[in-house]
Design an enzyme around this catalytic site. Structure first.
Site, PDB file in Angstrom:
ATOM      1  N   LEU A 390       0.711  -1.306  -0.056  1.00  0.00           N
ATOM      2  CA  LEU A 390      -0.001   0.024  -0.008  1.00  0.00           C
ATOM      3  C   LEU A 390       0.965   1.281  -0.013  1.00  0.00           C
ATOM      4  CD1 LEU A 390      -2.544  -0.972   2.529  1.00  0.00           C
ATOM      5  CD2 LEU A 390      -2.938  -1.080   0.162  1.00  0.00           C
ATOM      6  N   GLY A 391       1.977   1.324   0.485  1.00  0.00           N
ATOM      7  CA  GLY A 391       2.900   2.399   0.490  1.00  0.00           C
ATOM      8  C   GLY A 391       4.186   1.879   1.246  1.00  0.00           C
ATOM      9  N   GLY A 393       7.899   3.718   3.489  1.00  0.00           N
ATOM     10  CA  GLY A 393       8.605   5.202   3.790  1.00  0.00           C
ATOM     11  C   GLY A 393       9.538   4.987   4.690  1.00  0.00           C
ATOM     12  N   PHE A 395       9.822   4.404   7.906  1.00  0.00           N
ATOM     13  CA  PHE A 395       9.865   3.433   9.122  1.00  0.00           C
ATOM     14  C   PHE A 395       9.359   1.843   8.439  1.00  0.00           C
ATOM     15  CE2 PHE A 395      10.591   6.567  11.760  1.00  0.00           C
ATOM     16  CZ  PHE A 395       9.680   7.289  12.202  1.00  0.00           C
ATOM     17  N   THR A 397       7.021  -0.802   5.317  1.00  0.00           N
ATOM     18  CA  THR A 397       6.359  -1.010   4.213  1.00  0.00           C
ATOM     19  C   THR A 397       4.955  -1.515   4.713  1.00  0.00           C
ATOM     20  OG1 THR A 397       8.180  -1.579   2.789  1.00  0.00           O
ATOM     21  CG2 THR A 397       5.937  -2.308   2.178  1.00  0.00           C
ATOM     22  N   VAL A 398       3.879  -0.827   4.298  1.00  0.00           N
ATOM     23  CA  VAL A 398       2.317  -1.315   4.533  1.00  0.00           C
ATOM     24  C   VAL A 398       1.879  -2.108   3.445  1.00  0.00           C
ATOM     25  CG1 VAL A 398       0.224  -0.365   5.149  1.00  0.00           C
ATOM     26  CG2 VAL A 398       2.152   0.924   5.833  1.00  0.00           C
ATOM     27  N   ASP A 508       3.308  14.185  14.918  1.00  0.00           N
ATOM     28  CA  ASP A 508       3.575  14.042  13.475  1.00  0.00           C
ATOM     29  C   ASP A 508       2.311  14.345  12.472  1.00  0.00           C
ATOM     30  OD1 ASP A 508       5.228  13.685  11.307  1.00  0.00           O
ATOM     31  OD2 ASP A 508       5.295  11.553  11.413  1.00  0.00           O
TER      32      ASP A 508
END
Length: 713
Positions: A390-391, A393, A395, A397-398, A508
């Site tokens: 799904l994305g 970054g 921290f 991966t989802v 955040d």
């Protein structure tokens, strides 16, 4: 004294003696191991004398920044940054410059994966000698420009033949009348990337614009300046320390001979330069182990005395108890003592702890949320199939997944199972497990923190993020009308107000962390940086973390985190909802790179219409104009540099609800603008200090600025 008492006392004295010997060994040990290890530079391939902020080979990771690991397995050292591997051509510690060249362009101008050159914000930046070359791939054969305008080259990527072009100029106006048609043509190319080169190589490409020259220029590399807490490191070194990085606190650390310090060793730079002070310091350093040793010995002697006395009392009570039992009388329970714990209690405690750990490992719950097995989540995501991503970054991966019970979930797979990731993992579980709000993402569970991979399981939110709909992949959908945007603002404010009343600071807040369901209802996500905030304190002193463009400038300057830090970030979100612009965009004018700075200037200069997204109908719809103006005023208050001038999140929520209620039932009232008296008051307030990407050089930004898109759970 009874023989068994004497035996117990002998054992106790032996045990204390062992502690004394071990303690003495530590007291009289040499310098701190981390200080020694970080004192030595290391050779990496052909590059000699490499030191902080780099690590690798035989240099431990705590001697450098996590992102700056060198691979020294070959004569040509390499470094991997943001998924791209570079050849390291040189390291200049004087100018703090790293020279690198992209490895994927070593032999071929057509790499298998076409990736942009990207950097870790505020840790690595281009030098003034760097220039970008734009390379286009997969351009259509129809309408191709002549070779005299742009140099072209053939490509075969993954067995697919294609044509590519490259250009060394950023402004197409130099092409005159052919500029517009050329821009239109290049926009139809499948991919385009920017690759930096040095000034000398840039000039070579301009004079000889061929594919061979481009490849040669790319292999000459380019420079990167690092800012790994440079000022802190200078202070540390001048105090006699060695620069390093604490993986636990994710911050710079100064390793000293005795123990690590935050910024510098106890000895000041002035003392270090004075011969007299050097001698005095050396003498005191030599005496210190002796003083500590004598003090420890005295404490041990006292401990032995009290140990013997306690053992004597215990044995006497046991004898009395035995005598009472022999007479058939009930045994009196002695009063409890803090210093006494029977072996039975110790055994029970140990058994309890062991069973608790076993309970955790075998599934069950942790902080009140379910603990999944790794195999269960691997099956749910089809072995973490890349097609289910799904994305990703900074921290992790989802992945999209489906549990055995049929629930659709989002599984966040943290990149590394190290202490830093474990803390973020534990932090998010602890916070989300104790919170329940309709606008907060639900945490279904996690793996055990002892698992070989750290995984978090959330409810799946299908409609992407607010950022996606404002200026991302779904920005052309036209679904974010003004009523929807105002609803998003209200629901987000409701979630944040709830967090603050629950003693939690999100830390955040940004549009990438605001998820939307199919009905455009909000789910605030990503609590990896959040902090519990006791209600009896005014602030928490902590190193700044967050995403550039959203971080409270007062927090950045003073290291004091408060719930007003979230208010500032939410003010940026409000401006994004009004403008559909990104919080940071280096393509804007340098005064407008930060959206908050741009918004403050527009509002103060009565130019709000220049900021508002034209699709909202600001100039045509009276009701929309009134509401947008009111929300802009509210955002202006949230963006004040002085946190005392910002409203509390509860006030922000009430103001947004009032704006919605008053205006949707107001009919065709007069158009309202920002009141002169309000603007006059705000004009005299100091504007917020804006942190441009270049000025955000603090080390604490290194990993926090990465975002998970489209889903930042």
């Amino acid at each position: 004294m009874q023989p068994h008492v004497f035996q117990a006392m002998s054992w106790f004295i032996t045990f204390i003696a062992m502690i004394f010997i071990c303690g003495s060994a530590l007291v009289f040990a040499n310098d701190d191991e981390r200080y020694v290890n970080c004192s030595n530079s290391f050779d990496c391939g052909d590059i000699k004398g490499v030191g902080y902020p780099f690590w690798g080979s035989n240099r431990p990771d705590y001697c450098g920044y996590p992102e700056l690991k060198l691979d020294c397995s070959d004569q040509d050292p390499e470094i991997t940054i943001e998924k791209l591997t570079y050849k390291v051509l040189g390291i200049d510690n004087q100018t703090r410059t790293l020279s690198v060249a992209r490895k994927d362009y070593a032999e071929n101008i057509c790499p298998t994966l076409i990736l942009n050159t990207t950097w870790i914000p505020n840790l690595l930046n281009y030098t003034s000698d760097d220039h970008n070359i734009t390379i286009y791939y997969g351009c259509p054969p129809q309408g191709a420009p002549t070779s005299t305008v742009l140099p072209q080259f053939p490509c075969e990527i993954n067995a697919t033949q294609m044509t590519g072009y490259f250009t060394a100029f950023a402004n197409f106006s130099v092409l005159g009348s052919s500029a517009s048609s050329l821009i239109s043509y290049l926009a139809s190319c499948k991919d385009s990337i920017e690759v930096p080169v040095r000034e000398s190589a840039f000039q070579q490409i301009l004079s000889t614009p061929t594919a061979a020259q481009l490849l040669g220029s790319l292999n000459q590399g380019f420079g990167l300046e690092w800012n790994a807490s440079n000022s802190f490191c200078d202070t540390c070194q001048s105090s006699g320390g060695k620069c390093g990085y604490n993986q636990t606190t994710t911050a710079f650390t100064c390793y000293c001979k005795d123990q690590p310090q935050q910024f510098s060793c106890q000895q000041s730079p002035t003392e270090a330069q004075s011969p007299t002070n050097d001698q005095s310091s050396n003498n005191s350093t030599k005496k210190r182990p002796l003083v500590i040793g004598l003090s420890t010995a005295g404490a041990v002697v006292i401990g032995i005395f009290f140990g013997c006395w306690i053992l004597f009392l215990v044995q006497r009570r046991k004898r009395k108890s035995a005598q009472v039992k022999s007479k058939g009388l009930p045994v009196a329970t002695p009063p409890s003592s803090k210093g006494l714990t029977t072996s039975t209690n110790l055994s029970q405690t140990t058994t309890s702890l062991t069973s608790s750990k076993s309970y955790l490992e075998n599934g069950s719950t942790y902080f009140g949320v379910r603990v999944f097995s790794y195999n269960e989540l691997e099956e749910a995501t089809n072995c973490f199939d890349p097609s289910k991503e799904l994305g990703d970054g900074g921290f992790g991966t989802v992945y999209h997944g489906v549990l055995k019970d049929g629930r659709v979930v989002a599984v966040k797979r943290l990149y590394e199972n190290n202490m830093r990731r474990a803390e973020q993992f534990m932090n998010e579980i602890e916070i989300l497990a104790r919170l329940r709000h309709k606008n907060l993402v639900i945490l279904y569970g996690c793996t055990s923190r002892h698992s070989h991979e750290l995984l978090l399981v959330y409810e799946y939110i299908p409609n992407g993020t607010v950022a996606d709909h404002l200026h991302g992949r779904q920005s052309n959908s036209g679904l974010l009308t003004w009523p929807v945007r105002l609803s998003i603002a209200i629901e987000t404010a409701s979630a944040l107000a709830y967090l603050h009343t629950s003693d939690v600071i999100h830390r955040d807040v940004k549009t990438n962390n605001i998820l939307l369901d199919n009905d455009f209802h909000v789910k605030v996500a990503d609590f990896g940086l959040s902090r519990l905030f006791p209600n009896d304190v005014t602030h928490v002193s902590t190193a700044p973390q967050g995403t550039p463009g959203y971080v409270d400038p007062e927090y950045y300057q003073c290291y004091q985190l408060t719930n007003k830090s979230d208010v500032y970030s939410f003010g940026v979100v409000l401006i994004e909802l009004i403008s559909s612009l990104q919080a940071v965009d280096t393509n804007r004018h340098r005064h407008d790179i930060n959206l908050s700075n741009m918004a403050v200037n527009k509002i103060q200069n009565h130019a709000l219409n220049e900021l508002v997204d034209p699709s909202l109908g600001f100039d045509k719809d009276i009701v929309v104009r009134r509401m947008v103006t009111s929300v802009a005023e509210l955002a202006f208050r949230c963006l004040q540099q002085d946190r005392e001038m910002r409203p509390a999140m509860e006030e922000v929520l009430e103001a947004l609800k009032r704006i919605e209620k008053e205006n949707y039932g107001a009919g065709n009232a007069e158009v309202l603008d920002i009141r002169d008296d309000d603007v006059g008051l705000l004009k005299h307030a100091p504007p917020p200090v804006q942190l441009s990407p270049d000025s955000l050089s603090d080390p604490f930004w290194a990993d926090s600025s990465s975002t998970i898109t489209p889903h930042s759970y």
